[in-house]
Design an enzyme around this catalytic site. Structure first.
Site, mmCIF file in Angstrom:
data_model
loop_
_atom_site.group_PDB
_atom_site.id
_atom_site.type_symbol
_atom_site.label_atom_id
_atom_site.label_comp_id
_atom_site.label_asym_id
_atom_site.label_seq_id
_atom_site.Cartn_x
_atom_site.Cartn_y
_atom_site.Cartn_z
ATOM 1 N N GLU A 260 1.125 -0.867 0.415
ATOM 2 C CA GLU A 260 -0.079 0.021 0.190
ATOM 3 C C GLU A 260 0.908 1.000 -0.616
ATOM 4 O O GLU A 260 1.512 1.137 0.592
ATOM 5 C CB GLU A 260 -0.800 -0.267 1.075
ATOM 6 C CG GLU A 260 -2.133 -0.809 1.139
ATOM 7 C CD GLU A 260 -2.839 -0.611 2.576
ATOM 8 O OE1 GLU A 260 -2.687 0.056 2.774
ATOM 9 O OE2 GLU A 260 -3.991 -1.767 3.129
ATOM 10 N N GLU A 311 -13.455 5.534 0.377
ATOM 11 C CA GLU A 311 -14.288 4.222 0.825
ATOM 12 C C GLU A 311 -15.054 5.212 1.925
ATOM 13 O O GLU A 311 -14.837 5.522 2.901
ATOM 14 C CB GLU A 311 -13.362 3.530 1.079
ATOM 15 C CG GLU A 311 -12.517 2.676 0.368
ATOM 16 C CD GLU A 311 -12.062 1.707 0.801
ATOM 17 O OE1 GLU A 311 -13.007 0.179 1.302
ATOM 18 O OE2 GLU A 311 -10.567 1.320 0.832
ATOM 19 N N LYS A 314 -14.981 4.656 6.152
ATOM 20 C CA LYS A 314 -13.812 3.306 6.433
ATOM 21 C C LYS A 314 -13.845 4.333 8.482
ATOM 22 O O LYS A 314 -14.443 5.948 7.966
ATOM 23 C CB LYS A 314 -13.327 3.839 5.987
ATOM 24 C CG LYS A 314 -12.631 3.142 4.538
ATOM 25 C CD LYS A 314 -10.891 2.797 4.309
ATOM 26 C CE LYS A 314 -10.060 2.041 5.754
ATOM 27 N NZ LYS A 314 -8.962 2.419 4.900
ATOM 28 N N GLU A 320 -9.113 9.166 6.453
ATOM 29 C CA GLU A 320 -9.009 7.467 5.795
ATOM 30 C C GLU A 320 -9.309 7.692 4.377
ATOM 31 O O GLU A 320 -9.937 6.846 3.611
ATOM 32 C CB GLU A 320 -9.245 6.795 6.541
ATOM 33 C CG GLU A 320 -8.071 7.070 8.155
ATOM 34 C CD GLU A 320 -7.648 6.153 8.017
ATOM 35 O OE1 GLU A 320 -7.299 5.671 6.382
ATOM 36 O OE2 GLU A 320 -5.985 5.809 8.337
#
Length: 363
Positions: A260, A311, A314, A320
């Site tokens: 990542e 997203e 999250k 995030e």
């Protein structure tokens, strides 16, 4: 005669360079998380990977709809085992069943790695899973080997910079004392089985408010000098600190895959849309090139961008929820190229340009 020999030498040099680049090529992958309620279907996501020439994917659980959509594609896959599934896989029979259900049943999916747990650390909220990681890795490795897939699929785990007690200078990289007790036998397992370590690397979290140019691959020169190794970007410094830490516990030959890396476009410190786009653009150029790092020069770096989409569900900090390189409606957030030929054109053009210039001058 001498001019003709020089021209021939340059032509051979160009061909060797192109072949070397092709052999060393590491296409950039993209992580596909699904913690949102407005994301495209799995089939639409796989189609988006194909349209954009993204040939590697990481998923965080064995989602059957995703695996079904990947069948028959050329997309290589990191398939994850969620942390809360690790304990069950401490039984060999459960690991055998997991491999059968999630790998053997999808024989036309190109599995590359199994990531057994993500960012398990004796010092964070995932500490309850520490004792389960290595037994699960061993059992899954046994099951994959028994299925005749041991040379094709490697078992690893995904860790992160939080395990490092020392990261500066990079050559002094070392694990925290209690983290070392956890990670050392895992590294020895990887070394024994010729498997890579997966590491999540985020300059954003390490130094978001520090030297921004250093974090974004924009430093005009050396920022850190370390025993003859010169660092002009933070990504390389973090990666080489991990290599040094591994070497100190017998993992000097264990390769690292960057599982990542990303930068949020909103919701946190040192963010703007432009800084995020700059980071992703320069990261792709760096890892698909053949510069490598000061400690591991002359090769590309297998890397997975985080993440495919913003997203919205999250947990944690607002940032995030803003790491996506595509919007949930599948529009690209940034203008990124995943084409290795495009990303390496500059280096090839340098040699071709010299060859062309000499030809025009009568060589």
């Amino acid at each position: 005669m001498a001019k003709m020999l020089l021209l021939l030498w340059l032509l051979v040099d160009l061909l060797v360079f192109i072949i070397t680049v092709a052999q060393d090529a590491q296409p950039v992958g993209v992580c596909y998380g699904r913690v949102g309620d407005d994301l495209p279907s799995q089939q639409d996501v796989v189609n988006l990977y194909k349209i954009n020439n993204i040939t590697r994917m990481r998923i965080y659980d064995p989602d059957r709809a995703t695996l079904q959509a990947l069948k028959g594609t050329n997309i290589e896959l990191i398939i994850g085992v969620p942390n809360d599934s690790l304990q069950s896989l401490n039984q060999q029979s459960a690991a055998n069943t997991w491999v059968k259900n999630n790998i053997q049943n999808y024989s036309d999916v190109r599995f590359r790695y199994v990531a057994v747990g993500n960012e398990v650390d004796p010092n964070n909220a995932n500490s309850q899973y520490v004792s389960y990681v290595l037994p699960a890795m061993r059992n899954l490795h046994n099951a994959i080997t028994a299925a005749g897939l041991g040379n094709q699929i490697k078992v690893s785990t995904a860790t992160y910079a939080g395990l490092l007690g020392v990261s500066y200078p990079p050559s002094n990289g070392a694990f925290n004392d209690n983290a070392r007790e956890f990670i050392e036998p895992i590294i020895k397992f990887l070394a024994e089985n010729n498997s890579p370590m997966l590491v999540n690397i985020y300059p954003y979290f390490v130094d978001a408010n520090g030297n921004l140019l250093y974090a974004l691959f924009l430093s005009p020169g050396t920022i850190v000098s370390d025993n003859g190794r010169n660092y002009s970007n933070l990504f390389d410094a973090i990666l080489d600190a991990h290599y040094a830490a591994q070497a100190s516990v017998g993992g000097e030959n264990v390769e690292i895959v960057v599982s990542e890396s990303g930068w949020p476009s909103a919701g946190g410190d040192a963010w703007t849309f432009q800084t995020a786009e700059t980071y992703y653009t320069n990261l792709i150029a760096h890892v698909t090139g053949i510069t490598g790092t000061p400690a591991k020069p002359g090769r590309s770096i297998e890397t997975y961008l985080y993440s495919m989409f913003d997203e919205g569900m999250k947990p944690g900090a607002e940032s995030e929820r803003h790491f996506g390189i595509f919007y949930p409606d599948r529009r690209p957030k940034y203008q990124l190229s995943f084409n290795l030929i495009k990303s390496r054109n500059g280096k090839i053009s340098e040699r071709y340009g010299l060859l062309s210039a000499l030809s025009i001058q009568g060589f």
